[in-house]
Design an enzyme around this catalytic site. Sequence first.
Site, mmCIF file in Angstrom:
data_model
loop_
_atom_site.group_PDB
_atom_site.id
_atom_site.type_symbol
_atom_site.label_atom_id
_atom_site.label_comp_id
_atom_site.label_asym_id
_atom_site.label_seq_id
_atom_site.Cartn_x
_atom_site.Cartn_y
_atom_site.Cartn_z
ATOM 1 N N HIS A 145 18.848 -7.003 -40.432
ATOM 2 C CA HIS A 145 20.085 -6.270 -40.123
ATOM 3 C C HIS A 145 21.039 -6.335 -41.310
ATOM 4 O O HIS A 145 21.620 -5.316 -41.711
ATOM 5 C CB HIS A 145 20.721 -6.881 -38.876
ATOM 6 C CG HIS A 145 22.060 -6.324 -38.519
ATOM 7 N ND1 HIS A 145 22.237 -5.349 -37.549
ATOM 8 C CD2 HIS A 145 23.308 -6.609 -38.993
ATOM 9 C CE1 HIS A 145 23.520 -5.065 -37.444
ATOM 10 N NE2 HIS A 145 24.196 -5.812 -38.314
ATOM 11 N N GLU A 146 21.196 -7.526 -41.894
ATOM 12 C CA GLU A 146 22.126 -7.688 -43.019
ATOM 13 C C GLU A 146 21.599 -7.010 -44.280
ATOM 14 O O GLU A 146 22.371 -6.395 -45.023
ATOM 15 C CB GLU A 146 22.391 -9.177 -43.275
ATOM 16 C CG GLU A 146 22.999 -9.914 -42.088
ATOM 17 C CD GLU A 146 24.276 -9.275 -41.566
ATOM 18 O OE1 GLU A 146 24.968 -8.583 -42.332
ATOM 19 O OE2 GLU A 146 24.576 -9.461 -40.368
ATOM 20 N N GLU A 223 26.884 0.009 -37.365
ATOM 21 C CA GLU A 223 26.118 -1.093 -36.783
ATOM 22 C C GLU A 223 24.813 -0.604 -36.159
ATOM 23 O O GLU A 223 23.783 -1.280 -36.250
ATOM 24 C CB GLU A 223 26.953 -1.828 -35.731
ATOM 25 C CG GLU A 223 27.985 -2.761 -36.309
ATOM 26 C CD GLU A 223 27.384 -3.828 -37.209
ATOM 27 O OE1 GLU A 223 26.433 -4.511 -36.781
ATOM 28 O OE2 GLU A 223 27.863 -3.978 -38.337
#
Length: 298
Positions: A145-146, A223
């Site tokens: 995700h990062e 996101e």
Amino acid sequence: MKRIGLFLLTNIAVIAVAMLAMNILGVGNYMQGTSLNLNNLFMFALIFGFAGSFVSLAMSKWMAKMSTGAQVITQPRNADEQWLVETVTRQAAKAGIKTPEVAIYDSPEPNAFATGMTKNNSLVAVSTGLMRSMRQNEVEAVLGHEVAHVANGDMVTMALLQGVLNTFVIFFAKIVAYIVDRVVLKNEQEGHSWTFIIVDMVAQILFGILASMIAMAFSRYREFHADNGGAYLAGKENMIAALRRLQTMQPGELPDQMAAFGISAKKSSFGDLFKSHPDLEDRIARLEATSQEQLKVA
């Protein structure tokens, strides 16, 4: 105390950069006698609006390390650190970016974040609390995700958006202050009156609230894409498992400049419009409805 010092240092740097840019570009005073020079005002707003965003972006890695105490892993000291570096290296290669610096910071609360000025000059950090409370496949998804945030260029995009919003907040607040001061109250004092200063401050707060709503809406949209990228890099089921694990935890708090790039965030005290992250239920539902062919980075 440390955060106050960093905040003051950042603002001093912003003012210094903005003043230098104004001197180089020859931007004059926007208030000339009792008149408002809109060209000079717009340039003033543009310079100060973007100076804040890009100084913060340029200092983001250093600020992150200072504010969280994150230690970059240069020589892994144990198997966990070795695995972190190898996992981020593998994911970065798959995402087509230079491997970010990998760091770990001491915090009992589970969280992770990405920051950095460009895709190839970035930092990915995880808390010790995240490492202790998640299974390895879930941590891998959080790292994905990062890394997806970095590969998607989210830090730069957010800085650009914030610069535009800052510019219009400053510009229109001063126009409103001028109208109230000169037209409504018919003040003929040259330069900035106290009325102008007070109305300007109030208008910047009000316009700033609207700007924050726009920035947070974009953050929530971003996101979903980072979750999609994390699923591509670490596996869809792993990403869903990580988000479900986060549902059982109290998310860690990050400094404001990094909160939007954390894996999760505490609920906003001001309602849904000011949340930097969508609800975990919505993120899980979006991933479950996404086919394997739709998973990608950027």
